[in-house]
Design a protein around this motif. Structure first.
Motif, short mmCIF file in Angstrom:
data_model
loop_
_atom_site.label_atom_id
_atom_site.label_comp_id
_atom_site.label_asym_id
_atom_site.label_seq_id
_atom_site.Cartn_x
_atom_site.Cartn_y
_atom_site.Cartn_z
N ILE A 179 0.84 -1.21 0.00
CA ILE A 179 0.00 0.00 0.00
C ILE A 179 0.87 1.25 0.00
O ILE A 179 0.67 2.18 -0.79
N ILE A 180 1.86 1.27 0.90
CA ILE A 180 2.74 2.43 0.96
C ILE A 180 3.43 2.65 -0.38
O ILE A 180 3.47 3.75 -0.93
N THR B 70 2.52 1.62 -3.34
CA THR B 70 1.56 2.05 -4.36
C THR B 70 1.26 3.53 -4.20
O THR B 70 1.24 4.29 -5.19
N CYS B 71 1.01 3.95 -2.96
CA CYS B 71 0.71 5.37 -2.72
C CYS B 71 1.85 6.25 -3.20
O CYS B 71 1.65 7.25 -3.90
N ILE B 72 3.06 5.86 -2.80
CA ILE B 72 4.22 6.65 -3.21
C ILE B 72 4.31 6.70 -4.73
O ILE B 72 4.52 7.77 -5.33
N SER B 73 4.10 5.56 -5.37
CA SER B 73 4.18 5.51 -6.83
C SER B 73 3.16 6.44 -7.47
O SER B 73 3.47 7.19 -8.40
N ILE B 74 1.92 6.38 -6.93
CA ILE B 74 0.87 7.23 -7.51
C ILE B 74 1.21 8.70 -7.32
O ILE B 74 1.12 9.51 -8.25
N VAL B 75 1.66 9.04 -6.09
CA VAL B 75 2.01 10.44 -5.83
C VAL B 75 3.12 10.88 -6.79
O VAL B 75 3.06 11.96 -7.39
N ARG B 76 4.13 10.01 -6.94
CA ARG B 76 5.23 10.37 -7.85
C ARG B 76 4.74 10.56 -9.28
O ARG B 76 5.15 11.46 -9.99
N TRP C 185 2.80 13.74 -9.46
CA TRP C 185 3.80 14.81 -9.38
C TRP C 185 4.42 15.06 -10.74
O TRP C 185 4.50 16.17 -11.23
#
Lengths: 533, 533
Positions: B509-510, B512-518, B521
């Motif tokens: 989950i973490i 995936t979240c980071i990937s989506i945010v990146r 961005w």
């Protein structure tokens, strides 16, 4: 008959104990509602043994009467209708459960969350009232002085709420629990190691044999439970604890003060699990052999012939059901050749069969112990389930709330019960389940086995309970049975510091070795290279 | 006198139990040596209750006689002098301990390692002989057939060695342990959760209150113990287990078969700790009220006047000591106004005082129960320590080997004993310790408290033991008291798989979240940059 020597010795020992504690002074802080029912059994027995019992009650208590031949009472100002709220407490939950009619996995979860949320809100109100009660009590100097001057030998309390434990610490009097639940859920979780791989957490309906997904559910439930405890329950008591016991005291620690935990449980009912030296199992201590039924009821029961009798009750708190549910139940009963005794105070269902007798109240224990009784339809309260075990009667369960689903899932796992969801109940499902339990002999046999095992103990559970209360009086507590773990942080308890220290040493050694090898390597090979160049 | 109702009920219950199991067939596989002494107490009681007892013994057994009024015996071929080796077993250890005279921390450790090494070697020989015995037994078809045809109701064994448990599984008969030790050390470690933060591991001499360095020692000792078990003890039995039980069976699992663990212990002697539903504490079951002393001994004792008597014995196995040690002990005794009874079969020390009586044998229980007895000088064997607790006599301990240091350190922690190191013993140290225990009343008071607590139980320990053996006979085992953890790997037991799965989900989950945010961005800012450029 020749009485064996050692039995006489045991009897002598027993009489010796009985005589050595005549007239202890016992302060009882009960939990109201169904919990009072079994506390009262203990009180009557303690009174019969010559002890002087004082009960702390709320002025608006539903169950705990002010006057009793067995105790004197101390009445606290009203607690804002603890019992009335207890009623309003249950009805909304029941409504959600009945409206939910969960058809899918997700709607089931959604119903669960809604109920969880409601329970948390309701308990929050309860905890607020309880902490107000503590303040009222502790600020009432006259009351506290009189309680102090009475020099009680022991405080006996049900730690579903921690007020009794707090009072015991305030008065500096030994403490005994009559317990099944604490603020943390099933009582063992607070005091005994509870490996989540085979100990189902409270309200999960799991057993001691779990699949991998079930074990995940169990761990998540535990985490949620600990979260609720730390962030929802405990904060209600923080100001009170700070005010009367100082900043270093944690609410949970009051519970660990208990010298003896009289657990309303045993390993016939509960799954086998780790336990502690100061836990005494008195499950089914309230059970008694059946007495004769009233004449008219006996006549009705005998009219069932070989088919026997089904009895149904959903406990004192749930006397009626929504009309459509009641009709389904009545219709199912009407199909059967058995006679049915149904404790129901709602409107008489239109489809009620001739074989079914509606009653306002029934002598539950005497009916369970009657040889004609074939099935017990119950919500699964602890008292009823214990009585079903005692008398060996199989169960069709309609669990509603609290511990009821867990209680019933234990009996199901042991082969003595079928469990139904009241939200999806109809006449066919209900009749099928009744037929299964009636005509598949394994259910009855399982309950008979549990009954035989439950009754085969070195000492009757009620005598055990009294023995250990008197033990605490005789020895002014039982600190020698409390483990050192009570005083430990989870950090020390799990040896986290030791493991960290040892790992550090290992890492330092590895690092040093590598450094030395690299140094030697360089000295030899880099040195050579230099020479070669 | 009015006999309370519930006591009569208890008696009736008891008599009912006694009558309902008359004539069970019990197969006893004892451990020889001092362990036999208390097994024999159980056997006599079982015989008195009408059970038929058969004892498996080795032809060259030192303690277990072939003929007895209480049992019939089955004799196995000699095991290569189990007992003789037991003697040669102890002398070298004692020598190391006496020669060591450890003066520094490191010499103390060195002595410890030497003894440890010797014990491991000696036990290795023992385990080899035991596994040979198993083969001899299982290959003797006549013997196995007769044991099988006898249809025993229960196997009763001391699991210091696992042969009895293996035999029970082979015969498929329920199993009861009379136990203090298993191959893994103190018996709880095999079956109950044992947090090392407050449960001292075997042979550490630690208590339930440990400093940080002590907790490190405890964890390291545990690791060493598990290593010894896995890499030294178990391999001795691997071929035998493979041969008779197949490749999937682990030696330790035979021990988990036990329906009931009758523990020669209780929480007066042992520190409070987690326990299990199928553990029954029968510590001190062999203790009895004192009988009158022989006339001449009584006369000697009475001659002590108000000073009272000191009794000393180092157990059956150690009758004599090196002459210089004996002289120091004799000299210390000679300084005191008390009378001394010393069980000693070595050469009479030159400096023996008039107040000291040397005897070949002494009635230990009767002397401990004598009102004139002030101090018990003992090696700290379990039986002796239990008797000291029972009679409330303080101890000066001279621990030699095995569980003796641990036993004594428990009594010291509870305020009832002073412990001396026999390697550094001289007349001054010994006399000082005797004086301390004689004239500082706290030692006697502590032992008197332990005695009072030990005697205050719902049922006599010996009756408890018999009850639970008969329980297993009545119900053909007690599987319902065994936890599911018995079947689990450490991996599942500790929820390692569940935690790993949950951690993975959290990480995914973490991530995936980071990937989506990146991604967002980049889409927003990098996109803008592109536009800007």
């Amino acid at each position: 008959m020749k009485v064996p020597h050692s039995s006489l010795l045991t009897l002598a020992l027993l009489l010796n104990h009985l005589s050595s504690v005549s007239g202890g002074k016992i302060l009882v802080f009960p939990l109201d509602g169904s919990h009072w029912v079994n506390m009262n059994v203990l009180i009557e027995e303690l009174h019969a043994k010559g002890h002087e019992v004082t009960v702390v009650r709320a002025s608006d208590s539903w169950y705990v009467s002010e006057k009793s031949p067995f105790y004197t009472s101390v009445t606290l100002p009203g607690t804002g209708g603890f019992e009335e709220n207890f009623e309003t407490f249950l009805s909304p939950q029941l409504e959600i459960r009945l409206q939910g009619k969960p058809t899918s996995f997700w709607s089931h979860i959604w119903t669960g969350i809604q109920i969880q949320q409601m329970v948390i809100n309701q308990f929050s109100q309860l905890h607020n009232r309880m902490s107000e009660m503590i303040v009222q009590m502790f600020e009432d100097e006259n009351l506290m002085r009189s309680l102090h001057d009475a020099k009680y030998d022991v405080v006996l309390t049900d730690p579903g709420i921690g007020v009794g434990a707090m009072l015991a610490r305030r008065l500096q009097v030994p403490l005994v629990f009559n317990v099944r639940w604490t603020i943390q859920g099933e009582a063992h979780f607070l005091i005994a190691p509870s490996p989540l791989a085979y100990i189902p957490f409270t309200a999960t309906e799991l057993t001691d044999s779990m699949t991998f997904p079930q074990r995940i559910k169990n761990v998540l439930s535990y985490v949620l439970g600990m979260y609720t405890l730390s962030y929802i329950t405990e904060p209600h008591y923080k100001p009170v604890v700070l005010r009367y016991f100082g900043p270093d005291v944690d609410y949970s620690t009051f519970f660990l003060d208990a010298d003896i935990w009289l657990m309303r449980n045993d390993f016939i009912f509960e799954f086998p699990r780790p336990t502690m030296p100061n836990i005494v199992y008195m499950g089914g201590f309230q059970c008694k052999p059946a007495k004769l039924l009233p004449v008219d009821l006996e006549e009705f029961v005998q009219g069932s012939g070989d088919h026997g009798v089904i009895m149904m009750t959903l406990g004192t708190l749930v006397g009626k059901l929504p009309q459509d549910v009641a009709e389904e139940i009545a219709a199912a009963f009407a199909q059967l050749p058995q006679k049915v005794i149904w404790r129901y105070i709602g409107e008489r269902p239109a489809g009620l069969g001739n074989n079914t007798l509606l009653v306002n109240w029934l002598p539950q224990n005497d009916l369970l112990g009657h040889p004609k009784t074939r099935v017990f339809v119950t919500h699964g309260g602890t008292n009823g389930v214990q009585e079903a075990i005692y008398h060996g009667v199989p169960i069709v369960g309609l669990p509603l709330f609290f511990d009821q689903p867990d209680n019933l899932s234990r009996i199901r796992a042991k082969g003595g019960a079928v469990i139904l969801d009241i939200a999806t109940l109809d006449r066919h499902i209900f009749a099928d389940s009744l037929m299964t339990v009636l005509y598949n002999s394994s259910y009855r046999e399982s309950m008979q086995t549990l009954s035989r095992l439950h009754r085969d103990q070195p000492m009757k559970p009620l005598d055990q309970a009294v023995f250990w209360i008197e033990y605490v009086i005789r020895h002014k507590g039982a600190r020698h049975l409390q483990t050192q773990s009570n005083k430990m942080s989870w950090f020390v308890y799990n040896s986290v510091d030791v493991i960290a220290a040892l790992l550090t040493v290992v890492l330092v050694i590895i690092f040093t070795c590598i450094s030395i090898v690299r140094l030697l390597w360089r000295m030899i090979f880099v040195g050579r290279k230099v020479k070669h160049e």
